[in-house]
Motif scaffolding. Structure first.
Motif, PDB file in Angstrom:
ATOM      1  N   ILE A   1      -6.945 -58.191  55.223  1.00 37.66           N
ATOM      2  CA  ILE A   1      -6.949 -59.321  56.162  1.00 37.66           C
ATOM      3  C   ILE A   1      -8.255 -59.364  56.948  1.00 37.66           C
ATOM      4  O   ILE A   1      -8.899 -60.408  57.077  1.00 37.66           O
ATOM      5  N   VAL A   2      -8.655 -58.213  57.484  1.00 37.88           N
ATOM      6  CA  VAL A   2      -9.872 -58.156  58.297  1.00 37.88           C
ATOM      7  C   VAL A   2     -11.107 -58.442  57.446  1.00 37.88           C
ATOM      8  O   VAL A   2     -11.998 -59.201  57.862  1.00 37.88           O
ATOM      9  N   LYS A   3     -11.187 -57.873  56.249  1.00 35.25           N
ATOM     10  CA  LYS A   3     -12.328 -58.130  55.368  1.00 35.25           C
ATOM     11  C   LYS A   3     -12.433 -59.617  55.034  1.00 35.25           C
ATOM     12  O   LYS A   3     -13.513 -60.199  55.084  1.00 35.25           O
ATOM     13  N   TYR A   4     -11.302 -60.218  54.697  1.00 36.73           N
ATOM     14  CA  TYR A   4     -11.287 -61.639  54.347  1.00 36.73           C
ATOM     15  C   TYR A   4     -11.792 -62.463  55.532  1.00 36.73           C
ATOM     16  O   TYR A   4     -12.614 -63.382  55.372  1.00 36.73           O
ATOM     17  N   ALA A   5     -11.309 -62.132  56.745  1.00 35.25           N
ATOM     18  CA  ALA A   5     -11.717 -62.872  57.943  1.00 35.25           C
ATOM     19  C   ALA A   5     -13.204 -62.705  58.218  1.00 35.25           C
ATOM     20  O   ALA A   5     -13.918 -63.679  58.493  1.00 35.25           O
ATOM     21  N   LEU A   6     -13.701 -61.481  58.132  1.00 34.30           N
ATOM     22  CA  LEU A   6     -15.103 -61.216  58.451  1.00 34.30           C
ATOM     23  C   LEU A   6     -16.050 -61.865  57.437  1.00 34.30           C
ATOM     24  O   LEU A   6     -17.058 -62.471  57.823  1.00 34.30           O
ATOM     25  N   VAL A   7     -15.733 -61.752  56.172  1.00 32.69           N
ATOM     26  CA  VAL A   7     -16.584 -62.362  55.151  1.00 32.69           C
ATOM     27  C   VAL A   7     -16.593 -63.884  55.304  1.00 32.69           C
ATOM     28  O   VAL A   7     -17.629 -64.533  55.117  1.00 32.69           O
ATOM     29  N   SER A   8     -15.452 -64.456  55.700  1.00 29.75           N
ATOM     30  CA  SER A   8     -15.359 -65.911  55.843  1.00 29.75           C
ATOM     31  C   SER A   8     -16.271 -66.446  56.940  1.00 29.75           C
ATOM     32  O   SER A   8     -16.622 -67.630  56.927  1.00 29.75           O
ATOM     33  N   ILE A   9     -16.652 -65.583  57.891  1.00 32.88           N
ATOM     34  CA  ILE A   9     -17.555 -66.030  58.957  1.00 32.88           C
ATOM     35  C   ILE A   9     -18.930 -65.362  58.851  1.00 32.88           C
ATOM     36  O   ILE A   9     -19.691 -65.332  59.820  1.00 32.88           O
ATOM     37  N   GLY A  10     -19.223 -64.807  57.664  1.00 34.29           N
ATOM     38  CA  GLY A  10     -20.581 -64.383  57.369  1.00 34.29           C
ATOM     39  C   GLY A  10     -20.955 -62.959  57.670  1.00 34.29           C
ATOM     40  O   GLY A  10     -22.136 -62.651  57.827  1.00 34.29           O
ATOM     41  N   TYR A  11     -19.980 -62.046  57.720  1.00 31.84           N
ATOM     42  CA  TYR A  11     -20.285 -60.639  57.998  1.00 31.84           C
ATOM     43  C   TYR A  11     -20.306 -59.814  56.728  1.00 31.84           C
ATOM     44  O   TYR A  11     -19.554 -60.079  55.782  1.00 31.84           O
ATOM     45  N   GLU A  12     -21.151 -58.795  56.736  1.00 30.53           N
ATOM     46  CA  GLU A  12     -21.115 -57.736  55.727  1.00 30.53           C
ATOM     47  C   GLU A  12     -20.328 -56.585  56.328  1.00 30.53           C
ATOM     48  O   GLU A  12     -20.654 -56.117  57.426  1.00 30.53           O
ATOM     49  N   VAL A  13     -19.304 -56.107  55.622  1.00 27.30           N
ATOM     50  CA  VAL A  13     -18.359 -55.138  56.190  1.00 27.30           C
ATOM     51  C   VAL A  13     -18.584 -53.762  55.578  1.00 27.30           C
ATOM     52  O   VAL A  13     -18.564 -53.600  54.353  1.00 27.30           O
ATOM     53  N   ASN A  14     -18.776 -52.750  56.434  1.00 28.86           N
ATOM     54  CA  ASN A  14     -18.927 -51.361  55.995  1.00 28.86           C
ATOM     55  C   ASN A  14     -17.734 -50.557  56.494  1.00 28.86           C
ATOM     56  O   ASN A  14     -17.585 -50.328  57.701  1.00 28.86           O
ATOM     57  N   LEU A  15     -16.893 -50.126  55.563  1.00 32.48           N
ATOM     58  CA  LEU A  15     -15.646 -49.446  55.900  1.00 32.48           C
ATOM     59  C   LEU A  15     -15.738 -47.953  55.621  1.00 32.48           C
ATOM     60  O   LEU A  15     -16.287 -47.542  54.599  1.00 32.48           O
ATOM     61  N   SER A  16     -15.166 -47.147  56.520  1.00 33.93           N
ATOM     62  CA  SER A  16     -15.163 -45.692  56.347  1.00 33.93           C
ATOM     63  C   SER A  16     -13.786 -45.144  56.689  1.00 33.93           C
ATOM     64  O   SER A  16     -13.374 -45.193  57.856  1.00 33.93           O
ATOM     65  N   PRO A  17     -13.038 -44.625  55.692  1.00 34.98           N
ATOM     66  CA  PRO A  17     -11.734 -44.017  55.992  1.00 34.98           C
ATOM     67  C   PRO A  17     -11.911 -42.683  56.707  1.00 34.98           C
ATOM     68  O   PRO A  17     -12.738 -41.855  56.310  1.00 34.98           O
ATOM     69  N   ARG A  18     -11.117 -42.488  57.753  1.00 29.25           N
ATOM     70  CA  ARG A  18     -11.227 -41.298  58.591  1.00 29.25           C
ATOM     71  C   ARG A  18      -9.831 -40.846  59.042  1.00 29.25           C
ATOM     72  O   ARG A  18      -8.919 -41.680  59.141  1.00 29.25           O
ATOM     73  N   PRO A  19      -9.667 -39.564  59.394  1.00 30.67           N
ATOM     74  CA  PRO A  19      -8.455 -39.172  60.114  1.00 30.67           C
ATOM     75  C   PRO A  19      -8.361 -39.981  61.410  1.00 30.67           C
ATOM     76  O   PRO A  19      -9.393 -40.287  62.033  1.00 30.67           O
ATOM     77  N   TRP A  20      -7.150 -40.328  61.819  1.00 27.96           N
ATOM     78  CA  TRP A  20      -6.970 -41.247  62.943  1.00 27.96           C
ATOM     79  C   TRP A  20      -7.669 -40.770  64.219  1.00 27.96           C
ATOM     80  O   TRP A  20      -8.316 -41.546  64.922  1.00 27.96           O
ATOM     81  N   LYS A  21      -7.544 -39.493  64.528  1.00 25.93           N
ATOM     82  CA  LYS A  21      -8.167 -38.991  65.759  1.00 25.93           C
ATOM     83  C   LYS A  21      -9.694 -39.124  65.688  1.00 25.93           C
ATOM     84  O   LYS A  21     -10.347 -39.360  66.713  1.00 25.93           O
ATOM     85  N   ARG A  22     -10.246 -38.988  64.499  1.00 28.02           N
ATOM     86  CA  ARG A  22     -11.695 -39.163  64.354  1.00 28.02           C
ATOM     87  C   ARG A  22     -12.078 -40.632  64.521  1.00 28.02           C
ATOM     88  O   ARG A  22     -13.131 -40.937  65.092  1.00 28.02           O
ATOM     89  N   CYS A  23     -11.229 -41.552  64.041  1.00 25.65           N
ATOM     90  CA  CYS A  23     -11.487 -42.985  64.270  1.00 25.65           C
ATOM     91  C   CYS A  23     -11.634 -43.254  65.759  1.00 25.65           C
ATOM     92  O   CYS A  23     -12.567 -43.946  66.201  1.00 25.65           O
ATOM     93  N   LEU A  24     -10.718 -42.711  66.542  1.00 24.31           N
ATOM     94  CA  LEU A  24     -10.739 -42.932  67.990  1.00 24.31           C
ATOM     95  C   LEU A  24     -11.965 -42.290  68.635  1.00 24.31           C
ATOM     96  O   LEU A  24     -12.617 -42.900  69.492  1.00 24.31           O
ATOM     97  N   SER A  25     -12.290 -41.076  68.223  1.00 23.66           N
ATOM     98  CA  SER A  25     -13.437 -40.396  68.827  1.00 23.66           C
ATOM     99  C   SER A  25     -14.749 -41.092  68.461  1.00 23.66           C
ATOM    100  O   SER A  25     -15.670 -41.176  69.286  1.00 23.66           O
ATOM    101  N   GLU A  26     -14.845 -41.622  67.248  1.00 24.70           N
ATOM    102  CA  GLU A  26     -16.048 -42.369  66.858  1.00 24.70           C
ATOM    103  C   GLU A  26     -16.189 -43.644  67.680  1.00 24.70           C
ATOM    104  O   GLU A  26     -17.301 -44.014  68.090  1.00 24.70           O
TER     105      GLU A  26
END
Length: 240
Positions: free
Chosen positions: A36-61
């Motif tokens: 959903i997020v990728k579709y939305a971002l690309v539709s308004i002209g963004y290049e999306v860089n995704l990185s899977p992480r443990p949840w606590k690391r997502c928050l700390s980043e």
């Protein structure tokens, strides 16, 4: 849309098996919330860089500004100290700018006679939930001691071994396990009364590079995707 002149955005995603919303497969970020997020971002002209992480690391980043955003976070005052949420996130149970609404359920062993009827103080011990998730705070506020593991799968295996207590998780996860692994077939009872329903968001790091105007534009793009029956039916199909 050409990404030659697109503005890039970095997003950390939860690598836990939170099916069908977010999970990691072959080192890549997968799931309905991701789509959903990728579709939305690309539709308004963004290049999306995704990185899977443990949840606590997502928050700390996000707290350190090492990522622009996270997929996907429910609203918590503690998180709002370092992340931006839509304006209605703290005021309503169902946000206009959510990615989706997610329902948590109580899961017990199939032969356990306990029935959950909405009073969490009746939950039999041990009560299990994935570490770092907001449902743990909901349980602890009610004075309930929580046995937490990194992933739902670990909690469910504990339940099968002990045949005691309950797991707070998603009904979609139980359905996938029932269909894909004989170990879990006809072993769980999903209680009919939901435990909690929450809006989940693309939340932005306060130290990230997005402006307030950009954030609102992105949240609005997500709303448009979510409310499109045609687009959502295509995105959901591969998870059914």
């Amino acid at each position: 849309i050409s990404t030659l002149h697109a503005k890039s955005i970095s997003i950390s995603t939860d690598d836990n098996f939170w099916y069908p919303f977010t999970f990691e497969k072959d080192g890549l970020s997968k799931g309905l919330h991701i789509d959903i997020v990728k579709y939305a971002l690309v539709s308004i002209g963004y290049e999306v860089n995704l990185s899977p992480r443990p949840w606590k690391r997502c928050l700390s980043e996000a707290e350190r500004g090492e990522t622009d955003a996270i997929i996907s976070a429910s609203y918590k005052p503690e998180r709002a100290k370092f992340m931006y949420y839509p304006s209605d996130a703290a005021k309503t149970k169902i946000s206009k700018w959510r990615i989706t609404q997610v329902e948590y359920v109580i899961v017990g062993y199939i032969k356990d006679s306990y029935e959950y009827k909405g009073d969490i103080n009746t939950l039999p011990n041990p009560v299990r939930a994935p570490s770092g998730y907001s449902v743990i705070d909901d349980l602890k506020k009610a004075g309930i001691k929580v046995d937490s593991a990194k992933e739902d799968l670990q909690n469910l295996k504990k339940l099968l071994r002990s045949k005691k207590g309950v797991v707070v998780t998603l009904p979609e996860i139980i359905q996938v396990l029932k269909n894909s692994d004989p170990e879990f077939s006809d072993k769980f009872k999903v209680h009919s009364v939901p435990f909690k329903s929450k809006s989940y968001f693309l939340s932005f790091s306060q130290k990230g590079k997005t402006s307030s105007e950009e954030r609102q534009k992105i949240w609005e793009a997500i709303r448009i995707v979510r409310e499109s029956n045609e687009v959502m039916s295509k995105l959901i199909r591969k998870y059914q």
